[in-house]
Design a protein around this motif. Structure first.
Motif, PDB file in Angstrom:
ATOM      1  N   SER A 138       0.848  -1.187   0.000  1.00 51.30           N
ATOM      2  CA  SER A 138       0.000   0.000   0.000  1.00 51.30           C
ATOM      3  C   SER A 138       0.889   1.243   0.000  1.00 51.30           C
ATOM      4  N   SER A 139       0.531   2.227  -0.791  1.00 51.54           N
ATOM      5  CA  SER A 139       1.307   3.479  -0.817  1.00 51.54           C
ATOM      6  C   SER A 139       1.037   4.324   0.423  1.00 51.54           C
ATOM      7  N   SER A 140      -0.092   4.107   1.071  1.00 50.96           N
ATOM      8  CA  SER A 140      -0.415   4.897   2.259  1.00 50.96           C
ATOM      9  C   SER A 140       0.032   4.242   3.564  1.00 50.96           C
ATOM     10  N   ASP A 141       0.243   2.918   3.559  1.00 47.55           N
ATOM     11  CA  ASP A 141       0.683   2.213   4.756  1.00 47.55           C
ATOM     12  C   ASP A 141       1.550   1.035   4.330  1.00 47.55           C
ATOM     13  N   ARG A 142       2.853   1.167   4.494  1.00 45.90           N
ATOM     14  CA  ARG A 142       3.804   0.157   4.010  1.00 45.90           C
ATOM     15  C   ARG A 142       3.615  -1.208   4.685  1.00 45.90           C
ATOM     16  N   ARG A 143       2.911  -1.253   5.818  1.00 45.49           N
ATOM     17  CA  ARG A 143       2.664  -2.535   6.489  1.00 45.49           C
ATOM     18  C   ARG A 143       1.589  -3.349   5.784  1.00 45.49           C
ATOM     19  N   VAL A 144       0.781  -2.700   4.980  1.00 45.62           N
ATOM     20  CA  VAL A 144      -0.344  -3.362   4.315  1.00 45.62           C
ATOM     21  C   VAL A 144       0.082  -3.859   2.940  1.00 45.62           C
ATOM     22  N   VAL A 145      -0.234  -5.120   2.669  1.00 47.00           N
ATOM     23  CA  VAL A 145       0.016  -5.697   1.348  1.00 47.00           C
ATOM     24  C   VAL A 145      -1.334  -5.945   0.691  1.00 47.00           C
ATOM     25  N   ASN A 146      -1.560  -5.257  -0.432  1.00 49.28           N
ATOM     26  CA  ASN A 146      -2.812  -5.407  -1.168  1.00 49.28           C
ATOM     27  C   ASN A 146      -2.712  -6.591  -2.120  1.00 49.28           C
ATOM     28  N   LEU A 147      -3.833  -7.262  -2.313  1.00 46.71           N
ATOM     29  CA  LEU A 147      -3.892  -8.440  -3.165  1.00 46.71           C
ATOM     30  C   LEU A 147      -4.853  -8.214  -4.324  1.00 46.71           C
ATOM     31  N   ALA A 148      -4.495  -8.753  -5.465  1.00 48.04           N
ATOM     32  CA  ALA A 148      -5.382  -8.726  -6.628  1.00 48.04           C
ATOM     33  C   ALA A 148      -5.098  -9.974  -7.449  1.00 48.04           C
ATOM     34  N   LEU A 149      -6.105 -10.423  -8.160  1.00 46.50           N
ATOM     35  CA  LEU A 149      -5.922 -11.560  -9.053  1.00 46.50           C
ATOM     36  C   LEU A 149      -5.336 -11.076 -10.363  1.00 46.50           C
ATOM     37  N   SER A 150      -4.445 -11.872 -10.918  1.00 45.21           N
ATOM     38  CA  SER A 150      -3.965 -11.602 -12.273  1.00 45.21           C
ATOM     39  C   SER A 150      -5.109 -11.957 -13.222  1.00 45.21           C
ATOM     40  N   PRO A 151      -5.031 -11.588 -14.478  1.00 42.78           N
ATOM     41  CA  PRO A 151      -6.095 -12.003 -15.415  1.00 42.78           C
ATOM     42  C   PRO A 151      -6.286 -13.523 -15.426  1.00 42.78           C
ATOM     43  N   ARG A 152      -5.199 -14.268 -15.422  1.00 45.99           N
ATOM     44  CA  ARG A 152      -5.297 -15.737 -15.368  1.00 45.99           C
ATOM     45  C   ARG A 152      -5.892 -16.197 -14.042  1.00 45.99           C
ATOM     46  N   GLY A 153      -5.491 -15.532 -12.950  1.00 41.95           N
ATOM     47  CA  GLY A 153      -6.027 -15.866 -11.629  1.00 41.95           C
ATOM     48  C   GLY A 153      -7.525 -15.621 -11.547  1.00 41.95           C
ATOM     49  N   ALA A 154      -7.991 -14.529 -12.162  1.00 37.63           N
ATOM     50  CA  ALA A 154      -9.425 -14.232 -12.171  1.00 37.63           C
ATOM     51  C   ALA A 154     -10.190 -15.309 -12.938  1.00 37.63           C
ATOM     52  N   GLU A 155      -9.609 -15.769 -14.036  1.00 43.43           N
ATOM     53  CA  GLU A 155     -10.236 -16.820 -14.842  1.00 43.43           C
ATOM     54  C   GLU A 155     -10.332 -18.124 -14.049  1.00 43.43           C
ATOM     55  N   VAL A 156      -9.254 -18.488 -13.378  1.00 44.36           N
ATOM     56  CA  VAL A 156      -9.240 -19.723 -12.583  1.00 44.36           C
ATOM     57  C   VAL A 156     -10.185 -19.589 -11.387  1.00 44.36           C
ATOM     58  N   ALA A 157     -10.105 -18.470 -10.687  1.00 40.86           N
ATOM     59  CA  ALA A 157     -10.926 -18.268  -9.484  1.00 40.86           C
ATOM     60  C   ALA A 157     -12.417 -18.289  -9.809  1.00 40.86           C
ATOM     61  N   ALA A 158     -12.794 -17.805 -10.972  1.00 42.18           N
ATOM     62  CA  ALA A 158     -14.208 -17.790 -11.357  1.00 42.18           C
ATOM     63  C   ALA A 158     -14.767 -19.204 -11.507  1.00 42.18           C
ATOM     64  N   GLN A 159     -13.906 -20.179 -11.750  1.00 47.12           N
ATOM     65  CA  GLN A 159     -14.357 -21.571 -11.902  1.00 47.12           C
ATOM     66  C   GLN A 159     -14.536 -22.289 -10.558  1.00 47.12           C
ATOM     67  N   ILE A 160     -13.869 -21.790  -9.528  1.00 46.99           N
ATOM     68  CA  ILE A 160     -13.874 -22.483  -8.233  1.00 46.99           C
ATOM     69  C   ILE A 160     -15.278 -22.629  -7.651  1.00 46.99           C
ATOM     70  N   PRO A 161     -16.098 -21.572  -7.587  1.00 47.02           N
ATOM     71  CA  PRO A 161     -17.435 -21.756  -6.998  1.00 47.02           C
ATOM     72  C   PRO A 161     -18.272 -22.817  -7.713  1.00 47.02           C
ATOM     73  N   HIS A 162     -18.106 -22.935  -9.023  1.00 49.50           N
ATOM     74  CA  HIS A 162     -18.864 -23.938  -9.775  1.00 49.50           C
ATOM     75  C   HIS A 162     -18.406 -25.350  -9.406  1.00 49.50           C
ATOM     76  N   MET A 163     -17.102 -25.524  -9.248  1.00 48.69           N
ATOM     77  CA  MET A 163     -16.577 -26.842  -8.875  1.00 48.69           C
ATOM     78  C   MET A 163     -16.958 -27.184  -7.438  1.00 48.69           C
ATOM     79  N   LEU A 164     -16.908 -26.197  -6.548  1.00 46.86           N
ATOM     80  CA  LEU A 164     -17.321 -26.426  -5.161  1.00 46.86           C
ATOM     81  C   LEU A 164     -18.793 -26.826  -5.113  1.00 46.86           C
ATOM     82  N   SER A 165     -19.605 -26.143  -5.900  1.00 50.01           N
ATOM     83  CA  SER A 165     -21.038 -26.444  -5.920  1.00 50.01           C
ATOM     84  C   SER A 165     -21.301 -27.867  -6.368  1.00 50.01           C
ATOM     85  N   GLU A 166     -20.564 -28.324  -7.386  1.00 48.99           N
ATOM     86  CA  GLU A 166     -20.749 -29.697  -7.868  1.00 48.99           C
ATOM     87  C   GLU A 166     -20.414 -30.718  -6.788  1.00 48.99           C
TER      88      GLU A 166
END
Length: 189
Positions: A102-130
């Motif tokens: 974080s630019s405002s607080d160096r102790r904080v680490v922000n997380l985001a999905l990469s484009p590939r990560g977003a694609e993979v993560a979007a499939q997880i709820p469907h697999m969990l549901s099955e």
């Protein structure tokens, strides 16, 4: 009375167990632990198709659902920040996650999905549901609702006992009344 002593059972509490006749195979705790272990094993097997291990899909799903810092993910997954950092290292190495201080607080680490990560993560709820639907095979809609209601009540009773015993903070669980028709079964744990 010592504040660290356990709270005695309430006189109106049912007595389903007797320590002198305790059988682990009839223990609600033991059965829930076995049920969770079987569920996790089946989830991990299914999620191998996404090249994710049991310790990888869970934080990836949490980031997908809105956890945007290491601390938030650690709280949500009921683990410490060090263990969470190691899990996130693996996801970052696979190109699924991006971390940024974080630019405002160096102790904080922000997380985001990469484009590939977003694609993979979007499939997880469907697999969990099955997998969850397979575990619920043969349950009627009423039994499903009753199971959710019973588990929520069991958790609420445990939370009340923890508070009465001043047991300290336990896992932060978002237990809310939900409509079973919404099919919100994306978080098994």
């Amino acid at each position: 009375m010592n504040s660290s002593a356990p709270t005695p059972p309430r006189s109106d509490a049912p007595r389903f167990y007797d320590g002198s006749e305790y059988v682990k195979d009839n223990s609600v705790g033991f059965l829930m632990k076995v049920a969770l272990a079987v569920l996790v094993r089946n989830l991990e097997h299914q999620l191998q198709a996404l090249e994710l291990t049991g310790t990888q899909w869970h934080p990836l799903l949490h980031v997908h659902l809105g956890c945007d810092t290491v601390a938030a993910c650690a709280r949500e997954m009921q683990t410490d920040a060090g263990a969470m950092t190691r899990m996130l290292d693996r996801l970052e190495a696979k190109g699924l996650l991006v971390r940024e201080r974080s630019s405002s607080d160096r102790r904080v680490v922000n997380l985001a999905l990469s484009p590939r990560g977003a694609e993979v993560a979007a499939q997880i709820p469907h697999m969990l549901s099955e997998v969850l639907n397979e575990h619920l095979r043969g349950f009627s809609p009423e039994e499903f609702k009753q199971l959710l209601d019973l588990l929520r009540r069991f958790i609420a009773n445990g939370e009340a006992l923890g508070e009465a015993n001043k047991a300290g903070p336990g896992p932060h669980l978002m237990v809310q009344e939900r409509d079973p028709e919404q099919n919100d079964d994306s978080n098994p744990s």
